[in-house]
Each structure stands twice: as structure tokens, then as C-alpha cells.
Design an enzyme around this catalytic site. Structure first.
Site, PDB file in Angstrom:
ATOM      1  N   LYS A  53     -59.851 -39.040 -45.782  1.00  9.68           N
ATOM      2  CA  LYS A  53     -59.819 -40.422 -46.213  1.00  9.68           C
ATOM      3  C   LYS A  53     -60.226 -41.323 -45.358  1.00  9.68           C
ATOM      4  O   LYS A  53     -61.174 -42.386 -45.666  1.00  9.68           O
ATOM      5  CB  LYS A  53     -58.497 -40.690 -47.070  1.00  9.68           C
ATOM      6  CG  LYS A  53     -58.161 -39.718 -48.348  1.00  9.68           C
ATOM      7  CD  LYS A  53     -56.760 -40.143 -48.714  1.00  9.68           C
ATOM      8  CE  LYS A  53     -56.337 -39.117 -49.759  1.00  9.68           C
ATOM      9  NZ  LYS A  53     -54.808 -39.219 -50.067  1.00  9.68           N
ATOM     10  N   GLN A  97     -48.809 -41.553 -48.075  1.00  7.95           N
ATOM     11  CA  GLN A  97     -49.377 -40.030 -48.381  1.00  7.95           C
ATOM     12  C   GLN A  97     -48.204 -39.409 -48.964  1.00  7.95           C
ATOM     13  O   GLN A  97     -47.038 -39.476 -48.170  1.00  7.95           O
ATOM     14  CB  GLN A  97     -49.877 -39.287 -47.342  1.00  7.95           C
ATOM     15  CG  GLN A  97     -50.508 -38.061 -47.658  1.00  7.95           C
ATOM     16  CD  GLN A  97     -51.767 -37.887 -48.448  1.00  7.95           C
ATOM     17  OE1 GLN A  97     -52.565 -38.837 -48.663  1.00  7.95           O
ATOM     18  NE2 GLN A  97     -51.842 -36.892 -48.836  1.00  7.95           N
ATOM     19  N   ASP A 120     -53.486 -46.189 -55.238  1.00  6.15           N
ATOM     20  CA  ASP A 120     -52.891 -44.840 -55.625  1.00  6.15           C
ATOM     21  C   ASP A 120     -52.596 -44.960 -56.971  1.00  6.15           C
ATOM     22  O   ASP A 120     -52.410 -43.697 -57.564  1.00  6.15           O
ATOM     23  CB  ASP A 120     -51.703 -44.670 -54.969  1.00  6.15           C
ATOM     24  CG  ASP A 120     -51.923 -43.366 -53.904  1.00  6.15           C
ATOM     25  OD1 ASP A 120     -52.915 -42.590 -54.053  1.00  6.15           O
ATOM     26  OD2 ASP A 120     -51.044 -43.465 -53.034  1.00  6.15           O
TER      27      ASP A 120
END
Ligand code: GUN
Length: 294
Positions: A53, A97, A120
Site C-alpha cells: 500500500k 492494519q 477503510d
């Protein structure tokens, strides 16, 4: 690439090309989109995912910063970092994450990210907006990427029978919510199958589209797929492999070699859903930056 393969790398590249002009427009207005990554502990898969990412951000011209915290970090320490990132005007998005260490509540952490920076799509406000069909929220990246794959490869979802395998918060549940909405790339009749479902095979055999996100290596076999159906493989499972140097290899949730012969369209794995998750993260981040003007 064989005709029935859905090329996630090519579709993701197309999306990144579209985003490049939006990033250029933002820069003309004096804004560099900014994204913070937070990783807690040393989960090997998370290291790889965050690394990919970061690289994609750099290639698109998105400024990113990564915070790596030790496994023993307390929930309060992580909440304090998120509060700092929430109020940092250089950052338009924050990604923590998953998975987090067991002693940290994921729901408390995801609820602490400002909804406007929740690229997200995990904050309850954004989850609620998804359920309500309110497009002002951010949608979780992996299921949003699956919808883009279907739309851009001409797979009709309108009126289709879709089976989603898996009921997780990151893929299964939001995937089902997206596909049953009214609208483009949606309007489907959706069944969610999970570990307590009786006779998963009979559900799968009815499906025009199967989205496999169940976390079991090569779970979807050829005799579970209706000829001509579309099969999307979200899974990433590490399994033993005597032929590899590391002694392991990665496989999806679909027995690709066998299912490819039955499916009308199928995602390769790797090269299917993975690149789309990253493309949708960057899309959400660019959008968060654009919205920061209003
Ligand atoms: N772990 C696996 N997928 C994801 C994702 O889309 N976002 C975050 N934050 N963690 C993940």
C-alpha cells in the site's frame, strides 16, 4: 490471459490512471493527499500488505507515513496515536492494519478513527451509511474492489443470484450489503454462507456469482460451481508446500485449476482481488482529500 480470466491488475491500473488526474488537480489547489498507516506487531502478512500500500501511494503521488508499534502496545497508547492522527491536517486518511493483537479491541480502535478519515470504511458511521445505501460514506476497500471488478468486466449483477462465502466484517458482510443495494453493480439476490450453513454446496450450485472470502484454502471445488458462473476469489491462505524453498505457498479460497474449467469468468489469485483492494484504498484517500475542501 485466457478469455475467462478477470484481470485485477489491469483493472486496478485503469483505476489508478483515473485517480492520477484527480491527484494532479488536488496538487494544483495546493493539497497533497496524505494517508497514515498504523501497524501493531510483526504479523508477516500485514507487513507485506502495508508495504504494497505504501508503494502504491508513492507511485500515485499520495504522501504516506507509517507508524509501527510493538505487539505489547496498549489499547490506550494506540487510541492516543489515532487521536493525534485525527487532528493532523496533513493526513486525509488513516488505516490501522488488521489483525490487531488480541488484547486490543478492534471495534474500539476503528470507532476512534474520524469517519471523515476512515478510508477503510470500518467506522460504525460508515458501516451504517453502507447499510442505508448512503453514498456519502466510505466503503470497505476489498468488497468495493470486487464490485468494480464485476462492473468493469461486464458481469451482470442485476437480478443475479450471488453467494458470498464468509461473514467477516472486512469482506463478507459489507460485500453482501453492497450487492443487495439498489443500483449499478448491485441489485442482486444475496445469500451469505458461513461455518454454520447447512449444505453450502447446494447454495453455491444455484449461484450466478460466487464471492469466496471464507479463509479456507481451495474451499470452492469444481463440483460446487454452476457451469458459466463467475467466481471471485478473495482468499489468501498459507499452506505447506514441499516444493517451495520456504516450505509454504499462498493459495486462495478457490481450487483454481479445477474451477477455471467450469467458470464463465474467474479471478486469478494472485492478480485478481488484491490489486483492487489497494486501488480502492487510494480512491477513498483521494476522495477524502477532495472532501476536505468542503
Ligand atoms: N486486513 C486485511 N484487509 C484489511 C483492510 O482492508 N484494511 C485493514 N485496515 N486491515 C486489513
Amino acid at each position: 490471459m485466457p478469455a475467462n480470466l478477470i484481470d485485477g491488475r489491469a483493472i486496478a491500473a485503469q483505476i489508478l490512471g483515473e485517480l492520477a488526474s484527480r491527484v494532479a488537480d488536488l496538487k494544483k489547489r495546493g493539497v497533497a493527499p496524505g494517508l497514515a498507516f498504523v501497524r501493531v506487531g510483526e504479523d508477516p502478512a500485514s507487513k507485506v500488505y502495508v508495504g504494497r500500500k505504501e508503494k502504491a501511494c508513492a507511485e500515485l503521488g499520495i504522501f504516506s507515513e507509517t507508524y509501527v508499534l510493538p505487539e505489547a502496545t496498549s489499547e490506550n497508547e494506540l487510541l492516543a496515536l489515532i487521536a493525534k492522527l485525527n487532528s493532523d491536517p496533513r493526513l486525509h486518511g488513516i488505516l490501522v492494519q488488521a489483525p490487531l493483537p488480541k488484547h486490543i479491541s478492534e471495534s474500539r480502535i476503528y470507532s476512534s478513527v474520524l469517519p471523515a478519515k476512515d478510508v477503510d470504511g470500518f467506522h460504525p458511521v460508515n458501516v451504517g451509511k453502507l447499510m442505508l445505501g448512503d453514498a456519502t460514506g466510505f466503503r470497505p476497500c476489498t468488497p468495493a474492489g470486487v464490485v468494480e471488478l464485476l462492473v468493469r468486466s461486464g458481469v451482470k449483477t442485476d437480478g443475479a443470484e450471488v453467494v458470498v462465502l464468509g461473514r467477516g466484517n472486512i469482506v463478507g458482510k459489507p460485500m453482501a450489503a453492497m450487492l443487495c443495494q439498489k443500483g449499478k453493480g448491485a441489485n442482486a439476490t444475496v445469500t451469505i454462507c458461513h461455518s454454520a450453513t447447512r449444505d453450502i454446496k447446494s447454495h453455491c450450485l444455484r449461484a450466478d456469482i460466487i464471492v469466496a472470502a471464507i479463509g479456507v484454502a481451495e474451499f470452492v471445488k469444481a463440483d460446487m460451481v454452476k457451469p458459466g458462473a463467475t467466481v471471485i476469489d478473495v482468499g489468501v491462505n498459507r499452506v505447506p508446500d514441499a516444493n517451495s524453498k520456504t516450505g509454504t505457498k499462498l493459495v486462495g479460497d478457490v481450487d483454481f485449476a479445477a474451477v477455471e474449467k467450469i467458470a464463465g469468468k474467474i479471478t486469478p489469485n494472485p492478480g485478481g482481488v488484491g490489486p483492487m483492494t489497494i486501488a480502492m484504498l487510494l480512491q477513498n484517500t483521494v476522495r477524502a482529500s477532495e472532501l476536505s475542501f468542503n
